[in-house]
Structures are given as C-alpha cells and as structure tokens.
Scaffold this motif. Structure first.
Motif, PDB file in Angstrom:
ATOM      1  N   GLY A  49      40.126  42.002  43.431  1.00 28.25           N
ATOM      2  CA  GLY A  49      40.339  40.568  43.535  1.00 28.25           C
ATOM      3  C   GLY A  49      41.754  40.160  43.177  1.00 28.25           C
ATOM      4  N   TYR A  50      42.568  41.117  42.796  1.00 31.22           N
ATOM      5  CA  TYR A  50      43.988  40.893  42.527  1.00 31.22           C
ATOM      6  C   TYR A  50      44.717  42.199  42.786  1.00 31.22           C
ATOM      7  CZ  TYR A  50      43.293  43.374  38.103  1.00 31.22           C
ATOM      8  OH  TYR A  50      42.988  44.326  37.162  1.00 31.22           O
ATOM      9  N   ASN A  51      46.039  42.150  42.783  1.00 34.59           N
ATOM     10  CA  ASN A  51      46.843  43.342  43.069  1.00 34.59           C
ATOM     11  C   ASN A  51      47.578  43.785  41.796  1.00 34.59           C
ATOM     12  OD1 ASN A  51      48.375  45.377  44.123  1.00 34.59           O
ATOM     13  ND2 ASN A  51      49.649  44.093  45.430  1.00 34.59           N
ATOM     14  N   MET A 119      49.669  37.672  40.662  1.00 32.13           N
ATOM     15  CA  MET A 119      48.533  38.598  40.744  1.00 32.13           C
ATOM     16  C   MET A 119      47.896  38.633  42.128  1.00 32.13           C
ATOM     17  SD  MET A 119      48.051  40.224  37.950  1.00 32.13           S
ATOM     18  CE  MET A 119      48.341  40.179  36.188  1.00 32.13           C
ATOM     19  N   GLN A 120      48.317  37.752  42.993  1.00 31.09           N
ATOM     20  CA  GLN A 120      47.766  37.645  44.347  1.00 31.09           C
ATOM     21  C   GLN A 120      46.261  37.356  44.306  1.00 31.09           C
ATOM     22  OE1 GLN A 120      48.983  40.930  46.884  1.00 31.09           O
ATOM     23  NE2 GLN A 120      51.029  40.963  45.980  1.00 31.09           N
ATOM     24  N   LYS A 178      38.844  32.769  43.527  1.00 29.98           N
ATOM     25  CA  LYS A 178      37.891  33.808  43.874  1.00 29.98           C
ATOM     26  C   LYS A 178      37.650  34.706  42.657  1.00 29.98           C
ATOM     27  CE  LYS A 178      37.154  33.284  48.396  1.00 29.98           C
ATOM     28  NZ  LYS A 178      35.801  33.200  49.001  1.00 29.98           N
ATOM     29  N   ASP A 179      36.432  35.214  42.529  1.00 30.27           N
ATOM     30  CA  ASP A 179      36.122  36.123  41.427  1.00 30.27           C
ATOM     31  C   ASP A 179      37.036  37.339  41.473  1.00 30.27           C
ATOM     32  OD1 ASP A 179      34.157  34.706  40.142  1.00 30.27           O
ATOM     33  OD2 ASP A 179      32.508  35.596  41.278  1.00 30.27           O
ATOM     34  N   PHE A 180      37.554  37.727  40.310  1.00 30.98           N
ATOM     35  CA  PHE A 180      38.338  38.969  40.206  1.00 30.98           C
ATOM     36  C   PHE A 180      37.930  39.685  38.928  1.00 30.98           C
ATOM     37  CE2 PHE A 180      40.783  35.728  38.023  1.00 30.98           C
ATOM     38  CZ  PHE A 180      41.289  36.372  36.904  1.00 30.98           C
ATOM     39  N   HIS A 181      38.125  40.989  38.908  1.00 27.73           N
ATOM     40  CA  HIS A 181      37.686  41.829  37.796  1.00 27.73           C
ATOM     41  C   HIS A 181      38.753  41.828  36.696  1.00 27.73           C
ATOM     42  CE1 HIS A 181      34.196  43.585  39.888  1.00 27.73           C
ATOM     43  NE2 HIS A 181      34.947  43.470  40.973  1.00 27.73           N
ATOM     44  N   LYS A 208      56.294  41.113  37.845  1.00 25.36           N
ATOM     45  CA  LYS A 208      56.126  41.864  39.097  1.00 25.36           C
ATOM     46  C   LYS A 208      57.487  42.405  39.497  1.00 25.36           C
ATOM     47  CE  LYS A 208      53.460  42.598  42.930  1.00 25.36           C
ATOM     48  NZ  LYS A 208      52.087  43.097  42.964  1.00 25.36           N
ATOM     49  N   VAL A 209      57.596  43.758  39.639  1.00 25.43           N
ATOM     50  CA  VAL A 209      58.892  44.370  39.916  1.00 25.43           C
ATOM     51  C   VAL A 209      58.914  44.960  41.315  1.00 25.43           C
ATOM     52  CG1 VAL A 209      59.245  44.885  37.468  1.00 25.43           C
ATOM     53  CG2 VAL A 209      58.207  46.619  38.967  1.00 25.43           C
TER      54      VAL A 209
END
Length: 379
Positions: A49-51, A119-120, A178-181, A208-209
């Motif tokens: 749910g995120y990157n 975190m997208q 949206k749900d993310f872990h 974020k690099v």
C-alpha cells in the motif's frame, strides 16, 4: 542393517520401518522448505500500500524542535537532486478515538503534508494535508479505510472525532487513504488516525533519495545532519531493511530447514545406495540367470526398484498430512498468508520418487551389465 546384512524383505519390519521414517522426515522437511519459501516470497512481493524503496528513516532523539529541524533540512537540501522529498512523522501507538457515542481503538501516526506523496500512499476520498488550509495543522486528520469501516461512517470526510487525552478538542477528517501495512503481515490492518505533525510532533525524518546515487545521498545527509545538529550522531535505517527485520526469525528458519532438507535427502540416497548394493550382491545369481534368459537392464532395475518405491510412497503418504497440519499452525501466525496447495506435496513427493528411482536403478543397471558367467561361476 548394513552391519548384519539383513534382507529387505516383508518380515524385516524394523529395517523397513526405519527407511519409511527416514524418507517421511525428508519429505516433510522438503514440503516445509517449499511452504516457507512461498510464504516469504509472498511477503516480499505483496503490495504494502506504499513504496518503501529508497526511503530512509532518520531518528531524532531527545527533546528538540522537530519542526525547526525539518525546515532546516529542507532549506539545505531543496536544490539538491539527490533528495526527492523530506517528511516529518512520528509513532504514537494505539489510542482511543471518540466516534459519536463510542470509542474506537486506533493506531496513531503523526505526519506532515509531504508524507503521503513521499510514501506513495493513495488517497481514497477527500484530500491530503495542504498549506492552503491553516486549520489542518491544528484540527485536520487523515484516516484509513479500516477506520471508516469500523466507525460506520458512510462518508467520513468532514466528520469530527476526538482523541484521548485531548477529548475536548474536535478533529476534522479531511481525507481517507487506502489501507496500507504500517506493521508486519502478521497483523491485520487496524483503524488508523493521522493528525498533522505540527499538531502532535514527530520523532523521525523520512527522506526519499535517488535510487542510482544512494551512497552520495547518505554522505550528503550526514553532512547536513551535522550542520543542523552539530555533534549529534546520524541514526538512520532504510525502510525496506526495517521491514525485513520483522521476519528475521522466519528467514533464519527457512535457511535451516532448507539445509536440513538437502542433508536428509542426501542421507536417504546414501542409505538406498548401500541397501541396493547389498541386495544386488545377495541376488547376483538370480540376476545372472535372468540376464541369460533374456532380461534387459531395464527389467532388472524395475525388479529392484519396486520394493524401495513402495516404501517411498508409504513415507510420502505419512508425511503429507502431518506436514499440512504443522505448517498450517505456523502459517496461522500470519494475518496475510498463502494457502497450502496440493502441488507442493506432489512436487516434493515427485523429487523423492525420482531420486529413489535413480539411486536404485543405477546399482541395478551396473549389476545387470556384469558378465553373468562370472556370477554363475562364483555361485
């Protein structure tokens, strides 16, 4: 068995039982290896749910003005292409959220307006925090879909909630994500409330690099950290590595069981090799007679393989239900898991079957290709 040169016959219950037990253990370990691998692969490839890629968490210890630290970092790094985004966020654990006339236990994480994009994380309804809405920093919150479902709101955007211990302070939901872990896959996603970090503070910078220049980006962060907090130690961790630590025990057991499977299969093959060698030596005259009467090497191999293959089939039938039961207990620790499928048992059983056939047939072929005259003369 080897010392006493016992025959592998129907009345040799002890010897056959040992061989069945040995193969059952090997097959059970093989099935465990496949299930462990599939579950860990599922964890590593599941959409969280995120990157988390190339996201660095920098801890800020002590009592400090985190807002000022964040502004300083952004000022020094705003023109640098190595840094894509900087966000301030903090973890506050579970708190009671007052929703209408009831309390809803929810996980709280403070974030700023940059966190969602960094975190997208996808916005399901409403909007993200924005500098254009000054009230966001004091009264705005984001919630996840699980919160909306648990609260019973049909449309959560614009609804008001309160948070302990500031029960008198009304917070307004400005958006639903949206749900993310936010935890490991061992726990189900719980209701989550995210106020702005300007309202409740934060304890970490999230950076974020640039992917291709990770080393240069870390060196830049170290220099900037010393400018902002002279003498302090840069304490950082990559988010994907932090996630991997959640499953360190499972990864270690995956390796242990994999090695154990390889060793047990090798021992089984060595034992089969020895037993087949003794069996062919005892039945040398019978083999010679069969060869003289026209039996081929394939027929001899099939003759010797029958007994051993039956033992392996019994071992597979014993190992499968036991493995399924124990592995389902292990998988029950994961809220998000794979399902054990029949092909896993078939694949491991097939490998054991093929290894048995190759081990036994190799000895049988060697015996069948010997000159039968020598065997008959020796007898």
């Amino acid at each position: 068995m080897l010392n006493n040169r016992q025959k592998l016959s129907s009345n040799n219950v002890w010897g056959r039982g040992l061989l069945v037990f040995q193969f059952a253990m090997a097959v059970a370990l093989g099935i465990a290896t496949v299930v462990f691998y599939r579950q860990m692969q599922f964890i590593q490839t599941k959409n969280l749910g995120y990157n988390p890629n190339q996201v660095i968490k920098i801890g800020i210890s002590g009592v400090r003005d985190v807002q000022k630290i964040t502004r300083s970092f952004r000022f020094y790094l705003k023109e640098n292409t190595l840094i894509k985004s900087i966000s301030l966020a903090g973890e506050f654990g579970f708190r009671d959220i007052q929703v209408n006339d009831r309390k809803l236990l929810s996980y709280m994480r403070t974030i700023d307006e940059k966190y969602i994009d960094l975190m997208q994380i996808r916005i399901a309804k409403g909007r993200n925090f924005s500098d254009q809405f000054r009230s966001d920093s004091a009264f705005g919150v984001l919630v996840n879909e699980s919160f909306v479902k648990a609260s019973g709101f049909k449309d959560a955007v614009g609804m008001q909630i309160t948070s302990e211990p500031n029960a008198a302070e009304k917070l307004t939901i400005v958006g639903v994500v949206k749900d993310f872990h936010y935890g490991s896959l061992k726990q189900r996603i719980q209701p989550m409330v995210m106020p702005m970090s300007g309202h409740s503070g934060g304890d970490a910078l999230w950076v974020k690099v640039e992917t291709a220049q990770q080393t240069e980006a870390l060196a830049l962060l170290e220099r900037t950290f010393q400018k902002v907090l002279p003498g302090a130690v840069l304490n950082y961790q990559f988010l994907d590595q932090q996630n991997a630590l959640e499953y360190e025990t499972e990864t270690r057991w995956q390796q242990i069981i994999g090695y154990a499977t390889a060793i047990s299969m090798a021992i089984c093959c060595i034992g089969l090799f020895g037993l087949t060698h003794l069996a062919t030596a005892r039945r040398a005259k019978e083999i010679a007679v069969r060869v003289v009467l026209g039996a081929t090497a394939s027929h001899i191999a099939l003759l010797f393989s029958g007994d051993f293959l039956r033992i392996v089939i019994i071992a597979i039938l014993l190992a499968c239900p036991v493995s399924a039961y124990l592995l389902n207990i292990w998988l029950s620790d994961f809220a998000y898991r794979i399902h054990i499928s029949w092909w896993m048992f078939a694949a491991v059983g097939g490998v054991a079957f093929v290894l048995t056939l190759l081990t036994v047939s190799s000895q049988a072929f060697i015996s069948a290709l010997k000159n039968p005259v020598r065997s008959l003369r020796a007898e």
